[in-house]
Design an enzyme around this catalytic site. Structure first.
Site, PDB file in Angstrom:
ATOM      1  N   GLU A 171       0.845  -1.199   0.000  1.00  0.00           N
ATOM      2  CA  GLU A 171       0.000   0.000   0.000  1.00  0.00           C
ATOM      3  C   GLU A 171       0.876   1.243   0.000  1.00  0.00           C
ATOM      4  O   GLU A 171       0.584   2.209   0.707  1.00  0.00           O
ATOM      5  CB  GLU A 171      -0.922   0.025   1.227  1.00  0.00           C
ATOM      6  CG  GLU A 171      -1.896  -1.138   1.293  1.00  0.00           C
ATOM      7  CD  GLU A 171      -3.061  -0.848   2.245  1.00  0.00           C
ATOM      8  OE1 GLU A 171      -4.206  -0.948   1.792  1.00  0.00           O
ATOM      9  OE2 GLU A 171      -2.815  -0.510   3.423  1.00  0.00           O
ATOM     10  N   CYS A 220     -11.103   2.975   5.635  1.00  0.00           N
ATOM     11  CA  CYS A 220     -10.409   4.138   6.187  1.00  0.00           C
ATOM     12  C   CYS A 220     -10.703   5.396   5.372  1.00  0.00           C
ATOM     13  O   CYS A 220     -10.704   6.495   5.906  1.00  0.00           O
ATOM     14  CB  CYS A 220      -8.908   3.888   6.259  1.00  0.00           C
ATOM     15  SG  CYS A 220      -8.198   3.246   4.740  1.00  0.00           S
TER      16      CYS A 220
END
Lengths: 647, 647
Positions: free
Chosen positions: A311, A410
């Site tokens: 990520e 998120c």
């Protein structure tokens, strides 16, 4: 030490009314759709109820993702706080108060506050800072608490979170009897600075400073902790502490590396500490990491972190388009960092990046309707390619689309808190200067030299570059009006009360130093042609390609306007590009049209590969239409492409 | 039913002497370096010793990869067998006999034979056909046994493996008391056909037929088996039985799908059964899957299966270059399938694909020295990009290079057995026809109509297209000489004894039907210009690009010849391309030179993105040099690129 000249301070959004224009629309949508939609998801998924669980009351079914649940609550609360700072809403406040009451009850006698490690795995509390997000959750709850306190003046959640911060600080620190831990996922650093400002308690600043200084010191705490769990530190699933920027002390770090959101939250915390403590080495570290990221690792859309596997960042000039992970949260984190960098090192280049992220990847992060969200933000979209999920072996011709909620959700509440607090990013005030960073219709009030001043922007920015600023003062006031000349702008005009003026540009801001009288009018006209942008020649993925940009807006072609197989579309170098408003599209956005060519063999049969000599190529001209990247995927699903072949 | 005209049969390599030319060199290297290097790895890694473990004698440390160990032994034994078929080597035979003796001792009283489930997890025998590779291992050991028996006439290992096959067949089948299982990783199907031919026992053919017919029938056996293990079948890690081509019955399958090696091994088995049983529906299935793969999913290099996530196929026209997984084993499996397809459905198009795979991806699979190997075979190589491993978060500027051994070392012994048996692929014999498939120096003997005939090829193929064939017959013989006219060839000349002849082309072979006399000379001259190849316009990754091909050879640019940043290299459409032999390079290969242009801004400073208007582009001409893809990564590490931008 950083010289202690007074630094600009952001004008808080309470003093900035954004009542029309693009950001007013996004803020309205955020209040009316996004914040309620996220609340509904928090409810449906059990996050709200998780605060009611008693210690060791483990639910029957749960997944490891649950470890991060508290952060979603924290970010929602922060979004609510920011929203209430500018728009009172008793019903929303009531909803928040009920949640806060649950959070308060969930706090343990020793101050500990975490739904997962209280209810589900009580024995594992504080045993894995590297992976288990206790500090990350704490940080988001603290940020939520501070925003809510600022909005409402109610201290309950602020006091709860201060107690939790004290609990953490008792356990982790440099002193005898403390463990030398720090967050696996940075975030708490920024939060503690906010808590310091909200409470005036310097110990929170000291703790954040400790976290920044301790990170990456030998022995690496995460190694120590792994051994205490009976694990071999070499078995760390992410393989390297670069993942969490703990591979070496921050002052030794040369490049932006690892998980992109972790990185930018950490760097934002570093900038905070540099500003608060005046630590010159942290300023230099901040500049060095900033320059590396901006010069080598940033998408033209303000996206960052191309790889799904970590990520995060890979290596300089590696910017794949179709598989770009470019997490929405990473661009938001970049905006946080950029804002802090300006206040640490006042220069427009930081705001240029903030603006790039805001107008492109952040806008793309949610739908026009505000209730579906992107996690990954590719620059090319093609059926069956989903940068957020690995190839599953099942092809469906499905296009990558926004989702109502995400496995790791998120991004939605991060968007909500960013947009709700956008007024914080418009202006900064120094003792004799008003910095104007962002352009959008708004009216702001501020004080300079003890005088109340109002400034009003009238503009259709970002759709054109004509900005009217009207100053309202009760009596003449001497100060410097510093107008950001965006990095993308190569020519502009500046007038005061209708007359052209010359203004020196310092650190990217045109400085108008004069005595301002009531009703003084400043007009800034930024030339905003369509530009063909090139990427650095080391960006192999963009070789032979251009991206269209106008002002801060990056454009893309979508299948719905241009047909499929966009890989075969070529933009001739002499094609005239025309920008114009489409008032029907998304409530009015600027679009770009021009002549493009679709190059493909006229017909093709049989073999997948054929000699060019037997496959004459046909060139078909057509009028293409490009729309702002931040608005893609709001119509019929289809291909999308930012970087276009050129010849 | 398939019409029962007599089908061609491959001329076995015992009758084909390859004594010079490219493939003779590769076979010599295979014997002298590759087969010994693999044996050494089998020894060093414990695979040889694993046969000596007693039941339930679990070693202290082991990994799950160990489940596949027996297949490595099987493939090495097969490579040895094929090598001994053409080149006696008593020392090598002795080495194999010692191993065989261990394998024999490792066989359990009931015939079971698997080092992992005997020594390490004896309780789990036959509980997970889907993932645990018992049948796959059995298949490779059987293939090894048959090759070794064919080479030496020694029956020990053949008998051992027949007993193991019988053990499997007792357990799995359509009858009362049997489980309806089949291989999770196909391979045993082909092996059983070979065992049938070696032993004459039709039950092995019947079992292979059962496996093919049962696969994908409802209820899916892997579901049944998962439930028996107490697992939810929905938790299958690969998410879909497409992964192992068991999502539906083979006759319903429309596209090549899932794990690429599994797919091609299965399809090769399907072709075997179609040929052996004359099942028309399996012929149609074979053709349909073949056409799908070749027309939609094959790299120009003969690589296949672009995705790392499933080691396999994604969707039509999805052929990424830099991340191409394109496993070496998959191209070998494709060659196996192609060879069977020709014998099932005699047409040169299958051999064209076999040749493409052989001369490009298979050749690239190992180094010139023969002791390092590629698993993945990308068509573009760039530092820090490794299609075999996910991005680790650590960048080192390291280039993707061949390894001495691999985490999953399936490819090295697969290469060894393929190259050792290459003679099997040169010719096929039908009652009145000799098919000549591949061109390379060689001398072959065969029988037609009861007469002994010798054919000798003299050629420098693939470096030029001039092929001399000399026939030696004791007395005049009437038969058809069928010479493959490769699909890449667009013009050729054919002469018999110096005089041009016309020959009809049927199914891709030029047919010379005549009475052949001793010393008759046939000359086939295939035009072999350099061609610029295009990919189908739906292959988005190759849009605006060409690949250079000459004859069966695909070319690439390497950094060592052309400098770095190959993404910026453009081939003008009018650039003259010249092929020539470089006798210094790799013992003599053909290279292509011509004028290319490096397009990049003359200078670049500061921002990663800049308007084209302020970044005039400089075009630098240079003479590029392209080498055969099969030989890349044998010199200084660097970039590599097959598909080149063109304008």
């Amino acid at each position: 030490m950083i010289s202690d000249i007074p630094r600009p301070k952001a004008l808080p959004s309470e003093q900035v009314r954004i009542e029309s224009g693009l950001w007013a629309e996004r803020q309205t949508t955020n209040r009316n759709r996004t914040i309620p939609a996220i609340y509904e998801q928090l409810r449906k998924t059990g996050r709200l109820d998780s605060w009611k669980l008693q210690p060791a009351e483990r639910p029957k079914r749960y997944t490891v993702i649950r470890m991060f649940w508290d952060s979603d609550t924290g970010k929602w609360l922060e979004a609510v706080g920011h929203s209430l700072r500018t728009h009172r809403d008793p019903a929303l406040e009531q909803q928040a108060d009920e949640l806060i009451s649950q959070i308060e009850k969930a706090q343990q006698p020793d101050g500990y506050l975490n739904t997962y490690f209280t209810a589900i795995e009580p024995g594992k509390r504080w045993t894995n800072l590297r992976d288990w997000h206790e500090m990350y959750n704490a940080g988001h709850l603290i940020e939520g608490a501070v925003a809510y306190y600022q909005a409402t003046g109610k201290r309950t959640i602020l006091d709860v979170m201060a107690r939790y911060a004290d609990h953490i600080m008792e356990r982790y620190g440099p002193n005898e009897g403390q463990k030398r831990g720090y967050p696996g996922h940075p975030e708490l650093e920024m939060a503690l600075i906010k808590l310091y400002h909200a409470t005036g308690e310097k110990r929170y600043l000291d703790q954040a400073t400790y976290f920044i200084n301790e990170r990456g010191q030998q022995p690496i705490y995460f190694d120590v902790e792994a051994r205490e769990r009976g694990e071999d530190p070499a078995d760390f699933w992410a393989q390297t502490y670069r993942y969490c920027q703990a591979h070496e002390p921050i002052r030794d770090q040369q490049t932006a590396t690892g998980h992109a959101v972790r990185a930018c939250y950490l760097y934002a915390g570093v900038a905070d500490i540099a500003l608060e403590t005046g630590d010159q080495s942290l300023l230099e570290t901040s500049r060095r990491l900033w320059d590396d990221l901006i010069q080598h690792q940033l998408y033209i859309t303000g996206g960052l972190g191309p790889a799904r596997s970590n990520e995060g960042f890979t290596f300089a000039y590696d910017l794949p388009n179709e598989t770009a992970y470019a997490e929405t949260c990473a661009s938001i984190a970049l905006a946080f960092w950029a804002h802090r960098m300006f206040h640490l090192d006042p220069h427009s280049r930081y705001i240029d990046v903030l603006e790039r992220a805001l107008y492109n990847t952040v806008l793309a992060g949610f739908s026009i309707e505000g209730d579906t969200f992107f996690y990954a933000n590719p620059l090319t979209s093609y059926p069956n390619v989903n940068p957020y999920e690995p190839f599953s072996g099942i092809t469906t011709d499905r296009y990558y689309r926004r989702e109502e909620w995400l496995t790791c959700p998120c991004c939605p509440p991060n968007l909500a808190r960013m947009v709700a607090s956008l007024g914080d990013y418009f202006y900064s005030v120094a003792p004799n200067t008003l910095y104007v960073h962002l352009y959008n219709q708004n009216r702001a009030t501020f004080q300079l030299g003890g005088r109340d001043i109002q400034i009003e922007q009238q503009t259709n920015y970002p759709w054109d570059g004509d900005i009217q600023l009207t100053l309202t003062v009760k009596q003449p006031a001497d100060f410097e009006l510093a107008l950001r000349i965006p990095g993308w702008c190569r020519a502009y005009r500046l007038e005061v009360n209708g007359s052209p003026v010359a203004a020196p540009i310092t650190n990217g801001y045109a400085r108008l130093n004069r005595t301002w009288n009531a009703g003084d009018q400043v007009r800034l006209v930024l030339d905003m042609p369509v530009e063909r942008m090139l990427a650095h020649p080391n960006v192999r993925q963009d070789a032979g390609r251009v991206a269209l940009q106008r002002g801060p807006i990056v454009y893309c072609l979508e299948e719905v306007d241009n047909g499929s197989h966009l890989a075969n579309v070529v933009l001739p170098r002499d094609s005239r590009l025309i920008a114009g408003m489409d008032s029907q599209l998304f409530g009015g956005v600027s679009v770009i049209t021009g002549e493009a060519v679709r190059i493909a063999p006229a017909s093709w049969s049989g073999d997948l590969y054929q000699p060019q000599a037997v496959q004459p190529v046909a060139e078909t001209k057509f009028t293409f239409r490009a729309i702002p990247y931040g608005f893609w995927a709001n119509r019929a699903p289809g291909e999308m492409r930012v970087w276009l072949r050129e010849f």
